[in-house]
Motif scaffolding. Sequence first.
Motif, mmCIF file in Angstrom:
data_model
loop_
_atom_site.group_PDB
_atom_site.id
_atom_site.type_symbol
_atom_site.label_atom_id
_atom_site.label_comp_id
_atom_site.label_asym_id
_atom_site.label_seq_id
_atom_site.Cartn_x
_atom_site.Cartn_y
_atom_site.Cartn_z
ATOM 1 N N ASN A 18 63.200 37.322 58.248
ATOM 2 C CA ASN A 18 63.364 38.064 58.638
ATOM 3 C C ASN A 18 61.787 38.732 59.205
ATOM 4 O O ASN A 18 61.345 38.600 60.315
ATOM 5 C CB ASN A 18 63.654 39.303 57.427
ATOM 6 C CG ASN A 18 63.095 39.267 56.038
ATOM 7 O OD1 ASN A 18 61.945 38.530 55.938
ATOM 8 N ND2 ASN A 18 63.972 39.634 54.791
ATOM 9 N N LEU A 27 69.465 42.411 53.978
ATOM 10 C CA LEU A 27 68.992 40.689 54.112
ATOM 11 C C LEU A 27 67.068 40.883 55.443
ATOM 12 O O LEU A 27 66.389 40.071 55.638
ATOM 13 C CB LEU A 27 68.781 39.766 54.505
ATOM 14 C CG LEU A 27 70.083 39.217 53.206
ATOM 15 C CD1 LEU A 27 70.949 38.495 53.641
ATOM 16 C CD2 LEU A 27 69.702 39.400 52.044
ATOM 17 N N ASN A 78 74.593 40.189 52.570
ATOM 18 C CA ASN A 78 75.054 39.198 52.505
ATOM 19 C C ASN A 78 74.829 37.936 53.310
ATOM 20 O O ASN A 78 74.312 38.249 54.639
ATOM 21 C CB ASN A 78 76.147 39.468 51.586
ATOM 22 C CG ASN A 78 77.479 39.515 52.159
ATOM 23 O OD1 ASN A 78 78.166 39.478 53.114
ATOM 24 N ND2 ASN A 78 77.546 40.909 51.231
ATOM 25 N N GLY A 79 75.403 37.091 52.853
ATOM 26 C CA GLY A 79 75.577 35.603 54.376
ATOM 27 C C GLY A 79 77.090 36.519 55.611
ATOM 28 O O GLY A 79 76.720 35.736 56.199
ATOM 29 N N VAL A 132 66.597 36.026 48.458
ATOM 30 C CA VAL A 132 68.164 36.955 47.467
ATOM 31 C C VAL A 132 69.311 36.787 47.189
ATOM 32 O O VAL A 132 69.929 37.027 46.397
ATOM 33 C CB VAL A 132 67.662 38.316 47.373
ATOM 34 C CG1 VAL A 132 66.026 39.610 47.070
ATOM 35 C CG2 VAL A 132 67.205 39.350 49.368
ATOM 36 N N ASP A 133 69.548 36.037 48.834
ATOM 37 C CA ASP A 133 71.297 35.006 48.722
ATOM 38 C C ASP A 133 70.594 34.004 48.682
ATOM 39 O O ASP A 133 70.112 33.427 50.204
ATOM 40 C CB ASP A 133 71.466 35.913 49.567
ATOM 41 C CG ASP A 133 72.802 36.065 49.934
ATOM 42 O OD1 ASP A 133 74.180 36.957 49.427
ATOM 43 O OD2 ASP A 133 73.211 35.153 50.382
ATOM 44 N N ALA A 176 72.176 33.004 51.392
ATOM 45 C CA ALA A 176 72.685 32.486 52.530
ATOM 46 C C ALA A 176 71.469 32.401 53.951
ATOM 47 O O ALA A 176 71.168 31.968 55.014
ATOM 48 C CB ALA A 176 73.325 33.907 53.081
ATOM 49 N N LEU A 177 70.017 33.149 52.798
ATOM 50 C CA LEU A 177 68.494 33.147 53.699
ATOM 51 C C LEU A 177 67.452 32.863 52.793
ATOM 52 O O LEU A 177 66.949 33.712 52.403
ATOM 53 C CB LEU A 177 68.366 34.462 54.538
ATOM 54 C CG LEU A 177 67.534 34.244 55.177
ATOM 55 C CD1 LEU A 177 67.770 34.107 56.894
ATOM 56 C CD2 LEU A 177 67.673 36.044 55.685
ATOM 57 N N ARG A 187 83.117 38.996 50.986
ATOM 58 C CA ARG A 187 81.400 39.538 51.207
ATOM 59 C C ARG A 187 81.685 40.836 52.006
ATOM 60 O O ARG A 187 80.532 41.760 52.528
ATOM 61 C CB ARG A 187 81.019 38.523 51.992
ATOM 62 C CG ARG A 187 80.848 37.518 51.112
ATOM 63 C CD ARG A 187 81.211 38.161 48.939
ATOM 64 N NE ARG A 187 79.664 37.737 49.178
ATOM 65 C CZ ARG A 187 78.395 37.287 49.189
ATOM 66 N NH1 ARG A 187 78.377 35.942 48.559
ATOM 67 N NH2 ARG A 187 77.071 37.950 48.302
#
Lengths: 393, 393
Positions: free
Chosen positions: A199, B186, B252-253, A224-225, A227-228, B144
């Motif tokens: 980001n 995110l 989230n993702g 925090v997730d 996914a990233l 999600r």
Amino acid sequence: MKLIADDLKGDILKRVSSIQRYMKEDGMDALLIAGNANIYYTTSRFFRGYVYIPAEGSPIWFVVKPVGFEEEKDVVYIHKPENIPAELERLGLRMPSNIGFEYDSLLYSDVVRLQAVFPSATPKNGSHPIKKARMVKTPWELDRMKEDGIHQSEAYRRVTHCYREDMTDVEFQIEIERILRLEGNLGFIRTSGNLMEINMGSVIAGDNADVPSPYDFSMGGAGVDPALPGGANGTTMKPGETVMVDMSGSFNGYQTDMTRVWRIGEIPEKAYKAHECSRSILRACEKMGRPGVRVADLYDKAIAIAKAEGFDQYFMGHRQKAPFIGHGIGIELNELPVVTAKSRDVLEEGMTIALEPKFVIPSVGAVGVENTYVVTAEGLKPLTVFPEEIQEL
Amino acid sequence: MKLIADDLKGDILKRVSSIQRYMKEDGMDALLIAGNANIYYTTSRFFRGYVYIPAEGSPIWFVVKPVGFEEEKDVVYIHKPENIPAELERLGLRMPSNIGFEYDSLLYSDVVRLQAVFPSATPKNGSHPIKKARMVKTPWELDRMKEDGIHQSEAYRRVTHCYREDMTDVEFQIEIERILRLEGNLGFIRTSGNLMEINMGSVIAGDNADVPSPYDFSMGGAGVDPALPGGANGTTMKPGETVMVDMSGSFNGYQTDMTRVWRIGEIPEKAYKAHECSRSILRACEKMGRPGVRVADLYDKAIAIAKAEGFDQYFMGHRQKAPFIGHGIGIELNELPVVTAKSRDVLEEGMTIALEPKFVIPSVGAVGVENTYVVTAEGLKPLTVFPEEIQEL
């Protein structure tokens, strides 16, 4: 301060000439550019379409969209790339016997489509001459990066004010993001390839620094997730820990990269010493970094200093180590040269590199400084001028 | 609410089975995945490396980095993709006679390198089966996206509080970004291909809506710098204008996409009517959008309603028109199906699509609503539940 339009036109000519010089070295007859960063580099504008660069002479802009470029010189509107050969013919240009495409920045399916547009031309790797040209910045490009450094420093000046006790690292980062954005940051980091997703940058507090990264970043962090997985992980910042701030310097089409470290309360002496070791490495590289010097020598020098000071086990990560200490930077965050042991590049005047010798001290956090530099006859000159000491939050 | 780990494992199996079903249709013997979005899709984890999916049986994760996956089942650490064939042999798997690679999400040079790793296998377009599978979301994926919709609505609820008189559109956007981030966003939008570059979304006020985009977004906007030409352009928001907020739902993702419109002071009746026309289109599509319906029919319906109400000249842009009214969405902002006149896709239960019938009214601004929907037996069910009327700032 922006240069006037005519200066910009002259500057773009310099960039194209540089690409054409490297095309000649590769025996390249023509180059068809479609990647976002390279379209911006060769036009200082942005459109969906193609920039056709012949081995000699002016480029032609084949614009698909948006409307609005009709009045520009050497602009041809097309519906699709398959229209390009007929337009070249109409303009009286000969068909290239070979042609370069951006193998390192276009999708496989896009390159295959473009290759089919020129069935009789031998396809070549067009990324090579563009990457080489982009390594050395023109005066206009350097002006943009100087602007970036000034804005980034101005924002970093207010980082301390972003902190409140018992804040999480993410909350802290969000306030820094806001300050960067209000300072004019575009909020978007252009990267090259598939190996970076981020980001507005990275804030890493305490032991989160020791979480290894799947990406090609110097430092990790859990994110925090899943996914990233990078940077701040939402934990509360605690006394005795460092907070490394490595946030975006993208205020125009270019960017600077700068890292500084803050601390909460008292931190162990070892962290200060490692931080000073990072500064020693930067001072040594600044002095060494003149035109003609091998990029790999900067890397070796950094490793040698870290080792001599007994910090090599923490250098460029602890559980997992990054194999570089810096990288070229400009339109994209990760450009050539990459400062690794294996680099074959040699420094040239006008190259811009970010050097980031960093250490991860377990149970304390990350320390070290990152500056963006331009290579001059006198050595590396910083574009990111801001106090380097560890500051208290 | 997150499902427990075992449920997630079962869910991932469903995704892999779906890919394998489409592989079978394409006569594909194996698939080697390296793209970020597809690695996340097939593992719900993130690493640099490769997921090898045989036509039948369990996938193998070939991890380059980070460290930390050692304990997982079917994980093999490798240094580089060239190690994969020897590892397959060691595991007793037969070499594939043909193999798919992600032609539509990997760089040309990366695919060429991977093809050379399997010199005796016929290379195929592996993007096709994955894109088809990803169109239809699994229960875990839908959960999600439901989470995303709730968070995004929660943040939009506070948009009105972000406004102060005489603010620029960029300042307004920055405060919305902060609220989204504090809500857990995110701060990064994963997109597919090279045709989108965006920070956290788009805020378009007044006539800036009529600046055409070089990207594949529904709306344009000049942006603040020619290097990133989209969205807010730094002008002060004025009475009599609309402000369209189309900000990121990536918590989230996965993600949702939602657009709402605010106004400053009074706006012309025409803008309200066009906005209601957008809502009529959504209501019609919600009813129509059942499994078995052609995606192109949704597009045609939207065009027909806009025309019948006399707003077709403003529909999907004014100076330049977007050729779609919606798009699939999930891990990436732009997935299949694309809601265009030419789409050959047919709706299936569990598909998720964002529909965004929008109008650009000159000298007023953009109006219209965007919702993210899941296809159910009863029609399209919104994941973005938030008042649709134009609200006053």
